[in-house]
Scaffold this motif. Structure first.
Motif, PDB file in Angstrom:
ATOM      1  N   ASP A   1       0.708  -1.265  -0.045  1.00  0.00           N
ATOM      2  CA  ASP A   1      -0.022  -0.067   0.161  1.00  0.00           C
ATOM      3  C   ASP A   1       0.780   1.297   0.224  1.00  0.00           C
ATOM      4  O   ASP A   1       0.301   2.219  -0.603  1.00  0.00           O
ATOM      5  CB  ASP A   1      -1.020   0.130   1.286  1.00  0.00           C
ATOM      6  CG  ASP A   1      -2.092  -0.988   1.056  1.00  0.00           C
ATOM      7  OD1 ASP A   1      -2.427  -1.680  -0.101  1.00  0.00           O
ATOM      8  OD2 ASP A   1      -2.778  -1.496   1.997  1.00  0.00           O
ATOM      9  N   TYR A   2       2.015   1.167   0.836  1.00  0.00           N
ATOM     10  CA  TYR A   2       2.924   2.384   0.661  1.00  0.00           C
ATOM     11  C   TYR A   2       3.325   2.612  -0.758  1.00  0.00           C
ATOM     12  O   TYR A   2       3.545   3.818  -1.231  1.00  0.00           O
ATOM     13  CB  TYR A   2       3.916   2.195   1.565  1.00  0.00           C
ATOM     14  CG  TYR A   2       5.155   3.299   1.624  1.00  0.00           C
ATOM     15  CD1 TYR A   2       4.988   4.347   2.292  1.00  0.00           C
ATOM     16  CD2 TYR A   2       6.258   3.136   0.998  1.00  0.00           C
ATOM     17  CE1 TYR A   2       5.729   5.464   2.306  1.00  0.00           C
ATOM     18  CE2 TYR A   2       7.237   4.122   0.861  1.00  0.00           C
ATOM     19  CZ  TYR A   2       7.005   5.223   1.559  1.00  0.00           C
ATOM     20  OH  TYR A   2       8.044   6.172   1.525  1.00  0.00           O
TER      21      TYR A   2
ATOM     22  N   SER B   1       1.065   4.202  -2.911  1.00  0.00           N
ATOM     23  CA  SER B   1       0.628   5.702  -2.578  1.00  0.00           C
ATOM     24  C   SER B   1       1.603   6.647  -3.070  1.00  0.00           C
ATOM     25  O   SER B   1       1.207   7.868  -2.805  1.00  0.00           O
ATOM     26  CB  SER B   1       0.593   5.816  -0.803  1.00  0.00           C
ATOM     27  OG  SER B   1       1.771   5.678  -0.290  1.00  0.00           O
TER      28      SER B   1
END
Length: 319
Positions: A314-315, A318
């Motif tokens: 997810d990082y 993003s």
């Protein structure tokens, strides 16, 4: 008026007489991305075990001048605050702003017109208060013979000193940006002028007691060891044993020097490297976990989520 020397420690290589502890045995790692991964077979289970091979990170350009304003936005706070080091000698020139700077485990304040010199492999981080401006200058390892062998922090109050170093940095930046004949030689000469200027400032500094107290010597030795081995060990006990002290004593010294326990220094260094690899490479999460010394990708993901508030995948999405 002479420059004021704010921060000075002995060379990191001389901070401890202790030898590096023997490295823990692990399966061999090969860094040739062109070689397909091999499967190792257990004689007892006959189950295939995949060995993760982590390619080397490409070397950056030898000469680089980067504006600090690009690295201290809210989304990039991890790039400045977390502990990290560079693979070549580095200068940080703060022209505006203030904050807290930690070098070799010792924390002090910084303000406008502060110049910080970091030898290769010196662990550091800084926490700006608001926006800071300036430049970070990376020089080739080949130039290390002409540069100091210890970290320095200097404050320049005279306008002539401020203009001199700013002009030298801008001159190097122009040579880097312009593709003109004899560019490599011009960059080397410009970097040489910077090193000469730095030596002249050091020569006129007032004398200080260059021997820090025992706790700061211990913390500096600790951060030097962490920088060499954070890929292999995340245990405070491991480093404390190598330095001949108890984990409690080591954490107490770290709290005295920079306001955080020994475990936080390791965690910050690993977290910075994890975010950097996620942001700047396309390595799989499993390969990053392997490179950072985690026993499994799941364990790495849990540790990363605890620090960053999201999973590694997810990082990466993003960004």
């Amino acid at each position: 008026m002479p420059a004021n020397r704010i921060f000075n420690t002995p060379p990191l290589g001389n901070l401890s007489e202790y030898r590096d502890p023997p490295r823990a045995k692990s399966h061999d790692r090969q860094d040739d991305p062109a070689t397909p991964p091999k499967l190792k077979w257990s004689k007892t289970t006959q189950k295939a075990k995949r060995v993760v091979r982590v390619p080397d990170i490409p070397e950056p350009a030898a000469y680089r001048v980067e504006p600090l304003a690009r690295t201290n936005g809210q989304g990039d706070k991890w790039r400045t605050k977390a502990m990290r080091s560079h693979r070549s000698p580095t200068l940080i020139w703060f022209t505006r702003g203030q904050g807290r700077l930690t070098v070799s485990g010792v924390t002090r304040g910084f303000g406008p017109h502060n110049l910080v010199y970091l030898p290769t492999g010196t662990m550091y981080g800084f926490e700006p208060i608001g926006q800071v401006y300036g430049s970070i200058i990376h020089l080739p390892q080949a130039d290390v013979a002409t540069l100091p062998d210890e970290p320095l922090q200097m404050r320049f109050t005279e306008v002539i000193q401020q203009n001199e170093i700013t002009g030298l940095i801008e001159g190097l930046a122009r040579e880097i940006a312009d593709d003109r004949p004899e560019r490599d030689r011009a960059m080397a000469l410009q970097a040489g002028l910077i090193s000469v200027w730095l030596e002249r400032q050091i020569a006129v500094m007032p004398d200080y007691d260059l021997t820090p107290d025992a706790s700061r010597r211990l913390v500096a030795a600790y951060t030097s060891l962490v920088e060499k081995q954070f890929h292999e060990s995340h245990s405070v006990s491991h480093y404390a044993a190598a330095l001949g002290v108890t984990p409690t004593h080591l954490s107490r010294a770290c709290n005295t020097a920079n306001g955080q326990p020994a475990s936080k220094i390791i965690a910050d260094r690993v977290q910075f490297e994890a975010r950097r690899l996620l942001a700047e490479t396309d390595l799989p999460v499993a390969a990053i976990a392997e490179k950072l010394g985690f026993h499994s990708p799941a364990y790495f993901s849990r540790a990363f989520h605890k620090a960053a508030g999201m999973s590694p995948r997810d990082y990466r999405k993003s960004l």
